[in-house]
Design a protein around this motif. Structure first.
Motif, mmCIF file in Angstrom:
data_model
loop_
_atom_site.group_PDB
_atom_site.id
_atom_site.type_symbol
_atom_site.label_atom_id
_atom_site.label_comp_id
_atom_site.label_asym_id
_atom_site.label_seq_id
_atom_site.Cartn_x
_atom_site.Cartn_y
_atom_site.Cartn_z
ATOM 1 N N SER A 49 -51.059 0.436 -75.289
ATOM 2 C CA SER A 49 -52.752 -0.150 -74.409
ATOM 3 C C SER A 49 -53.972 0.264 -75.619
ATOM 4 O O SER A 49 -54.672 -1.296 -74.951
ATOM 5 C CB SER A 49 -52.798 0.262 -73.219
ATOM 6 N N GLN A 87 -52.096 -3.482 -67.998
ATOM 7 C CA GLN A 87 -51.124 -2.517 -66.883
ATOM 8 C C GLN A 87 -50.710 -2.399 -65.734
ATOM 9 O O GLN A 87 -49.851 -2.534 -65.288
ATOM 10 C CB GLN A 87 -50.742 -1.273 -67.787
ATOM 11 N N ASP A 163 -50.101 -5.992 -71.780
ATOM 12 C CA ASP A 163 -49.540 -5.220 -71.561
ATOM 13 C C ASP A 163 -48.199 -5.000 -70.491
ATOM 14 O O ASP A 163 -48.462 -4.804 -69.382
ATOM 15 C CB ASP A 163 -50.696 -4.430 -71.119
ATOM 16 N N GLU A 164 -47.415 -4.901 -70.472
ATOM 17 C CA GLU A 164 -46.036 -4.476 -70.308
ATOM 18 C C GLU A 164 -46.150 -5.540 -68.290
ATOM 19 O O GLU A 164 -45.920 -5.079 -67.700
ATOM 20 C CB GLU A 164 -45.687 -3.039 -69.463
HETATM 21 MG MG MG Z 1 -49.957 1.616 -72.125
#
Ligand code: MG
Ligand code: ATP
Lengths: 259, 283
Positions: A49, A87, A163-164
């Motif tokens: 991140s 995220q 991010d994910e």
């Molecule tokens: Mg992360």
């Protein structure tokens, strides 16, 4: 053509000189070319991140330089060269789903009807048609994350930082979302930086997979994904796909062991 | 036999259970307030009985019936007095709250100034502002409602200002980063993120201010004021041992205070329907 993202010898030290000092990233070098799809994979806390936020100029490197489209990352942010999926979904709870997706367009001063139409289009893309007037708290975690993706896509940025984004999705929805994301990337020739914990997802989507290791966060391996550029359901049945997934799994194992 | 019945009606029991739940939800308003209403009635009845059984002197505590009699006898006069004082409370509420919000917005713009001034604001908030009532009476004139409005305004200013600043600054770090990722200018950050984020804090402060404004208006009238003011009436009636009248005026003041509070509460429900404190009550 300059690389879309150029990370040059970047280190990131949090809380320097204090007891809780953390070397989150150590001497990262990575060039991402236009049209590439680069996935970053690695154990929790290895600085994925942080790396993405450095590209987006949401934090600054302790040493080294980050260039985006040949400019300092700061200038690229001011020029709104990228769209980011965080995220955490980070939706504004006082806004409806549609209004959340419209936010970046509002900031650009785009007229209401066009904003609404584009939001509707993007929500259909992430399979949330009909949820325009819902509020974020009425959606599941995975649905909220898809709203965040729609919001990142709505301005049509050439560079996508994610991010994910599919972390909270079930297997089937995730595969459909992967297919959709691949489709968008292929059609619009975007550049993408994509963080995930799923090796299968990384291999399916990417042209390159960057494997990171923890303490300090560093790049341990870069795997070229030499599958045909176009991916679909048959990709997951290719022998080469399995080989690459195994290779990724092995690299991740080594990274987790700190090798 | 009883056992057999339950066996046979196993299914309809479930159905009855469901039926029982659904109307219960429809009645939830009454269900929700019923305990409070019962407690209220119980308290009034106990009070009445207590005063009668022990022959409590009126100057100590008049019976609810005596207060009610006074209230209905003097209703026209009381309403006039009440309206006079309510106007003072409302004026002070409006001035104090708008100033509080405006100053908070201004300080959000100059963060460093806020950080330097906040300790003083918090200190000022704990100063017993009513102690200044005689001085403000002197400044604006005892009979002038403006003197009372000024006191109410000063009283409500600090909680509103402090809470608004809090709401403007306690913003989720991710939400701010999202704005940064779009290179949003500070006005967009203020009006599209900080202000909506502050609204629940502001409404909490307004609810406190609504109650404070009626208290402030009445108590500042105790220090002297226009003859047509509720606080002046209370002190006069009490001085002449007409305690039922004083109590009737106090009850009226309570009703006004609660009404102001409920008005703010209602506005809040329409203004921030998305907030958990509002939407939580709808279940
Ligand atoms: Mg992360
Ligand atoms: N603002 C911050 N202040 C101090 N330390 C931080 C900060 N942000 C991240 N870190 C530290 O930097 C390291 C990397 O964090 P980062 O969030 O980048 O990890 P990650 O790879 O994204 O992990 P995950 O897969 O769990 O999301 C961690 O050790 C974390 O504690």
């Amino acid at each position: 053509m300059p690389p879309t993202v150029s990370i040059q010898n970047v280190s990131k030290l949090f809380n320097p000189g204090q007891a809780n000092q953390v070397l989150a990233l150590k001497e990262i070098n990575l060039d991402i070319l236009p049209g590439e799809f680069v996935s970053i994979i690695g154990p929790s806390g290895c600085g994925k991140s942080t790396l993405l936020r450095l590209i987006g100029d949401l934090t600054t490197p302790s040493s080294g330089a980050v260039l985006v489209n040949g400019k300092p990352a700061h200038q690229a942010r001011l020029d709104q060269d990228y769209g980011m999926v965080f995220q955490a979904a980070t939706l504004y709870e006082w806004r409806t789903v549609s209004k959340n997706v419209q936010l970046p367009l509002e900031l650009k001063g785009i007229a209401k009807t066009e904003r609404e139409n584009r939001a509707k289009e993007m929500l259909a893309l992430v399979e949330l048609a009909g949820f325009e007037n819902h509020h974020p708290w009425q959606l599941s975690g995975g649905m909220q994350q898809r709203v965040a993706i729609a919001r990142a896509l709505v301005t049509g940025p050439q560079l996508l930082l994610m991010d994910e984004p599919f972390g909270a999705l079930d297997e089937m929805t995730r595969e459909r979302m992967n297919q959709e994301l691949h489709h968008i990337w292929e059609q619009t020739n975007k550049t993408a930086v994509f963080i995930t914990h799923s090796i299968a997802e990384a291999v399916f989507l990417s042209t390159r997979v960057v494997v990171m290791s923890v303490r300090p966060g560093r790049i341990t391996q870069v795997i070229d994904i030499d599958l045909p550029r176009h991916r679909d359901v048959t990709t997951r049945e290719m022998t080469r796909y399995f080989e690459l997934v195994n290779q990724g799994r092995e690299a991740l194992r080594r990274a987790e062991a700190g090798l | 036999m009883a056992k057999q019945t339950t066996d046979q009606t196993g299914f309809s029991d479930v159905a009855a259970g469901v039926d029982a739940v659904i109307p219960a939800r429809k009645q939830s308003w009454l269900q929700y307030y019923l305990p409070s209403i019962l407690i209220f009635i119980f308290a009034i009845v106990t009070w009445e009985l207590f005063v009668r059984l022990f022959s409590i002197q009126e100057f100590l505590l008049p019976a609810p019936s005596a207060i009610y009699n006074s209230l209905s006898l003097n209703l026209n006069q009381l309403l006039k007095l009440g309206w006079f004082t309510t106007k003072e409370a409302l004026g002070g509420f409006a001035i104090g709250c708008s100033l509080g919000i405006l100053v908070a917005l201004a300080t959000a713009r100059w963060t460093i100034a806020t950080e330097a001034l906040m300790p003083f604001a918090i200190a000022a908030n704990s100063v017993p502002i009513l102690a200044f009532a005689p001085i403000l009476n002197n400044w604006f004139g005892v009979d002038n409602p403006v003197s009372k409005m000024a006191i109410v305004a000063v009283i409500v200013f600090f909680p509103v200002m402090i809470n608004t600043v809090r709401g403007l600054t306690l913003v989720d770090a991710n939400a701010l980063e999202l704005m940064a990722s779009y290179a949003a200018n500070q006005y967009d950050v203020l009006f599209r993120l900080r202000v909506p984020n502050a609204l629940p804090y502001i409404f909490n402060a307004l609810k406190v201010a609504a109650a404070l404004s009626m208290i402030g208006a009445i108590v500042s009238e105790y220090f002297g004021g226009n003859r047509s003011a509720l606080g002046v009436y209370i002190t006069q009636e009490a001085a002449q041992f007409r305690f039922a009248n004083a109590w009737a005026a106090i009850i009226l003041a309570c009703i006004v205070g609660i009404t102001l509070y409920l008005i703010v509460l209602t506005v809040e429900r329409f203004a921030i329907p998305w907030h958990p404190s509002v939407r939580g009550e709808e279940r």
